[in-house]
Design a protein around this motif. Structure first.
Motif, PDB file in Angstrom:
ATOM      1  N   ILE A 171      27.589  39.377  47.640  1.00 22.12           N
ATOM      2  CA  ILE A 171      28.224  39.806  48.892  1.00 22.12           C
ATOM      3  C   ILE A 171      29.727  39.558  48.821  1.00 22.12           C
ATOM      4  CG2 ILE A 171      28.423  39.336  51.370  1.00 22.12           C
ATOM      5  CD1 ILE A 171      25.407  38.713  51.354  1.00 22.12           C
ATOM      6  N   SER A 172      30.119  38.387  48.303  1.00 23.25           N
ATOM      7  CA  SER A 172      31.538  38.032  48.184  1.00 23.25           C
ATOM      8  C   SER A 172      32.296  39.048  47.344  1.00 23.25           C
ATOM      9  CB  SER A 172      31.696  36.647  47.543  1.00 23.25           C
ATOM     10  OG  SER A 172      31.096  35.646  48.316  1.00 23.25           O
ATOM     11  N   MET A 173      31.667  39.471  46.254  1.00 25.01           N
ATOM     12  CA  MET A 173      32.329  40.369  45.324  1.00 25.01           C
ATOM     13  C   MET A 173      32.702  41.706  45.972  1.00 25.01           C
ATOM     14  SD  MET A 173      30.987  41.177  41.510  1.00 25.01           S
ATOM     15  CE  MET A 173      29.646  42.173  42.134  1.00 25.01           C
ATOM     16  N   PHE A 174      31.913  42.127  46.939  1.00 25.51           N
ATOM     17  CA  PHE A 174      32.217  43.370  47.645  1.00 25.51           C
ATOM     18  C   PHE A 174      33.084  43.138  48.886  1.00 25.51           C
ATOM     19  CE2 PHE A 174      28.282  44.418  45.346  1.00 25.51           C
ATOM     20  CZ  PHE A 174      28.702  45.574  44.699  1.00 25.51           C
ATOM     21  N   LEU A 175      32.924  41.977  49.519  1.00 25.74           N
ATOM     22  CA  LEU A 175      33.632  41.686  50.758  1.00 25.74           C
ATOM     23  C   LEU A 175      35.110  41.385  50.546  1.00 25.74           C
ATOM     24  CD1 LEU A 175      33.654  41.044  53.836  1.00 25.74           C
ATOM     25  CD2 LEU A 175      32.980  38.694  53.222  1.00 25.74           C
ATOM     26  N   TYR A 176      35.445  40.584  49.550  1.00 24.42           N
ATOM     27  CA  TYR A 176      36.824  40.113  49.379  1.00 24.42           C
ATOM     28  C   TYR A 176      37.834  41.239  49.136  1.00 24.42           C
ATOM     29  CZ  TYR A 176      35.835  35.086  49.495  1.00 24.42           C
ATOM     30  OH  TYR A 176      35.508  33.820  49.902  1.00 24.42           O
ATOM     31  N   PRO A 177      37.550  42.207  48.253  1.00 17.13           N
ATOM     32  CA  PRO A 177      38.516  43.304  48.092  1.00 17.13           C
ATOM     33  C   PRO A 177      38.765  44.062  49.395  1.00 17.13           C
ATOM     34  CG  PRO A 177      36.942  43.306  46.294  1.00 17.13           C
ATOM     35  CD  PRO A 177      36.424  42.326  47.301  1.00 17.13           C
ATOM     36  N   TYR A 201      42.764  31.951  46.696  1.00  6.55           N
ATOM     37  CA  TYR A 201      41.663  32.036  47.673  1.00  6.55           C
ATOM     38  C   TYR A 201      40.378  32.498  46.997  1.00  6.55           C
ATOM     39  CZ  TYR A 201      39.157  34.117  51.729  1.00  6.55           C
ATOM     40  OH  TYR A 201      38.231  34.483  52.683  1.00  6.55           O
ATOM     41  N   VAL A 202      40.470  33.526  46.172  1.00  4.08           N
ATOM     42  CA  VAL A 202      39.308  34.052  45.455  1.00  4.08           C
ATOM     43  C   VAL A 202      38.751  32.999  44.499  1.00  4.08           C
ATOM     44  CG1 VAL A 202      38.590  35.719  43.681  1.00  4.08           C
ATOM     45  CG2 VAL A 202      39.948  36.482  45.638  1.00  4.08           C
ATOM     46  N   GLY A 203      39.620  32.399  43.700  1.00  2.11           N
ATOM     47  CA  GLY A 203      39.191  31.405  42.725  1.00  2.11           C
ATOM     48  C   GLY A 203      38.628  30.142  43.355  1.00  2.11           C
ATOM     49  N   GLY A 204      39.106  29.831  44.547  1.00  2.00           N
ATOM     50  CA  GLY A 204      38.678  28.601  45.218  1.00  2.00           C
ATOM     51  C   GLY A 204      37.423  28.734  46.051  1.00  2.00           C
ATOM     52  N   ALA A 227      44.934  38.191  39.380  1.00  2.00           N
ATOM     53  CA  ALA A 227      43.816  37.887  38.496  1.00  2.00           C
ATOM     54  C   ALA A 227      44.010  36.548  37.795  1.00  2.00           C
ATOM     55  CB  ALA A 227      43.648  39.003  37.468  1.00  2.00           C
ATOM     56  N   ASN A 228      45.230  36.286  37.319  1.00  2.00           N
ATOM     57  CA  ASN A 228      45.498  35.032  36.615  1.00  2.00           C
ATOM     58  C   ASN A 228      45.285  33.823  37.524  1.00  2.00           C
ATOM     59  OD1 ASN A 228      46.145  36.486  34.356  1.00  2.00           O
ATOM     60  ND2 ASN A 228      48.361  36.288  34.594  1.00  2.00           N
ATOM     61  N   SER A 229      45.795  33.900  38.747  1.00  2.00           N
ATOM     62  CA  SER A 229      45.635  32.792  39.694  1.00  2.00           C
ATOM     63  C   SER A 229      44.165  32.567  40.017  1.00  2.00           C
ATOM     64  CB  SER A 229      46.412  33.073  40.985  1.00  2.00           C
ATOM     65  OG  SER A 229      47.796  33.166  40.739  1.00  2.00           O
ATOM     66  N   ALA A 230      43.442  33.659  40.221  1.00  2.00           N
ATOM     67  CA  ALA A 230      42.014  33.558  40.566  1.00  2.00           C
ATOM     68  C   ALA A 230      41.219  32.872  39.463  1.00  2.00           C
ATOM     69  CB  ALA A 230      41.449  34.950  40.847  1.00  2.00           C
ATOM     70  N   VAL A 231      41.434  33.306  38.230  1.00  2.00           N
ATOM     71  CA  VAL A 231      40.659  32.768  37.110  1.00  2.00           C
ATOM     72  C   VAL A 231      41.006  31.308  36.853  1.00  2.00           C
ATOM     73  CG1 VAL A 231      40.254  32.935  34.623  1.00  2.00           C
ATOM     74  CG2 VAL A 231      40.306  35.003  36.019  1.00  2.00           C
ATOM     75  N   ILE A 232      42.280  30.960  36.886  1.00  2.21           N
ATOM     76  CA  ILE A 232      42.688  29.583  36.592  1.00  2.21           C
ATOM     77  C   ILE A 232      42.174  28.624  37.656  1.00  2.21           C
ATOM     78  CG2 ILE A 232      44.674  28.040  36.382  1.00  2.21           C
ATOM     79  CD1 ILE A 232      46.182  30.423  35.113  1.00  2.21           C
ATOM     80  N   VAL A 233      42.266  29.018  38.932  1.00  3.97           N
ATOM     81  CA  VAL A 233      41.746  28.164  40.003  1.00  3.97           C
ATOM     82  C   VAL A 233      40.233  28.022  39.865  1.00  3.97           C
ATOM     83  CG1 VAL A 233      41.388  27.967  42.504  1.00  3.97           C
ATOM     84  CG2 VAL A 233      43.621  28.629  41.613  1.00  3.97           C
TER      85      VAL A 233
END
Length: 352
Positions: A171-177, A201-204, A227-233
């Motif tokens: 659900i998150s994967m479709f909701l966040y974008p 926010y996405v990564g956390g 993308a970089n921030s999301a993956v690293i977090v």
């Protein structure tokens, strides 16, 4: 002993049986429509395992059970240790204190809130509550797998927790974008999020690593910074599973001692595989092994994790779910609401 002369053949046959199912899960995960959903081989593996447990379980030799159990317990610990090759301490440093604080706050609050809510409010047993909370707070199915040995929980409880991760992570994967393009990107004031803030926010807050990777690619024209921030977090949250499990082990030992009386000697539960996990991540941070070799190690590790997840699914019978009702769904829904709404507020406050 699983590899005693009497059990060795059955154990090897069981391990091979699990490996064949895991290979099928890996193949399915690479199919276009499945890959687009961000479903990892781990998730598909447990689905195949559950299908086997509730259909063909009685048709295969009982001697194979030792191999299935070995895959669910021993191979699992080995795979969690080598998960450390996916992380470096430099990656954690790159995202800065903002990402670290968001990861720490969301992990701790989600785990405590989910455990309390599931056990005290919705009446689930403590193991299922903690497993469900670990999946939401850290890194989805892998976190559930890592927490299971510390709790010594039954397979079906792990399956419940993983099913909640799959449901709400998808659900998150479709909701966040949609949230970003419809609200955060063009809003003014507190609701506005920069690409970096949204990445944190996405990564956390999103469950699985694969889902975190998928979200920025679902945002039209998203900058690389997102993308970089999301993956690293997200990877910061992943590495936090080790100290979380150590603290959990200390808490469980303290609780057992308290319930058994102050004079009773209670063995401290230290998940050594979590300690080794940190050691492997530290070693990986030195970059002593060529990148192509690390990639191969990670591919093998993913397959071993898939084997562990498949084996856990094979120990899951629907008959064991009776009496739980909708408590896991209610608990996971409440945690999901906290991750989406509370995570947004925490990210904005920390990044301000």
């Amino acid at each position: 002993m699983p590899f005693s002369p009497q059990k060795r053949k059955g154990t090897m046959s069981g391990i091979l049986f699990v490996a064949i199912f895991s290979a099928a899960a890996t193949f399915i995960a690479e199919l276009g429509p499945v890959k687009a959903l961000g479903l990892s081989p781990l998730v598909i593996g447990i689905v195949l395992g559950i299908f086997y447990a509730n259909t063909l379980h009685n048709q295969l030799p009982s001697e194979w059970e030792t191999g299935i159990t070995f895959s669910a317990k021993k191979i699992l610990r080995f795979a969690i240790v080598f998960y450390g090759f996916r992380i470096t301490f430099q990656q954690i440093a790159e995202v800065g204190m903002d990402g670290f604080l968001v990861s720490l706050i969301m992990l701790s609050t989600t785990f405590i809130f989910g455990t309390w809510l599931g056990h005290k409010i919705f009446g689930m047993d403590k193991d299922t509550s903690m497993l469900t909370a670990s999946g939401a707070s850290v890194c989805g199915a892998a976190a559930v797998l890592a927490t299971e040995p510390v709790l010594k929980a039954e397979e079906y409880k792990t399956a419940i927790a993983v099913s909640m991760v799959v449901l709400f992570g998808t659900i998150s994967m479709f909701l966040y974008p949609v949230l970003y393009t419809a609200i955060f990107e063009n809003a003014t004031g507190f609701l506005h999020m920069t690409a970096r803030e949204f990445g944190i926010y996405v990564g956390g807050t999103i469950h699985e690593v694969a889902q975190v990777v998928a979200v920025p690619f679902s945002v039209p024209g998203a900058p690389e910074e997102m993308a970089n921030s999301a993956v690293i977090v997200k990877m910061t949250r992943v590495i936090m599973i080790a100290p979380m499990l150590i603290v959990l082990g200390i808490y469980l030992s303290y609780s057992a001692k308290k319930e058994g009386g102050a004079t009773e000697s209670v063995k401290l539960v230290i998940p050594w595989f979590a300690v080794y996990f940190i050691g492997v991540a530290g070693f990986n941070s030195l970059h002593l092994i060529p990148e192509n070799i690390v990639h191969i190690i990670n591919e093998i590790d993913t397959f071993l994790l898939t084997m562990a997840m498949t084996a856990l699914g094979m120990g899951t019978r629907f008959s064991k779910f009776k009496g739980l009702g909708l408590a896991p769904v209610y608990t996971a829904t409440a945690m999901f609401a906290w991750l989406v709404i509370g995570g947004f507020v925490v990210t904005k406050v920390v990044c301000a």
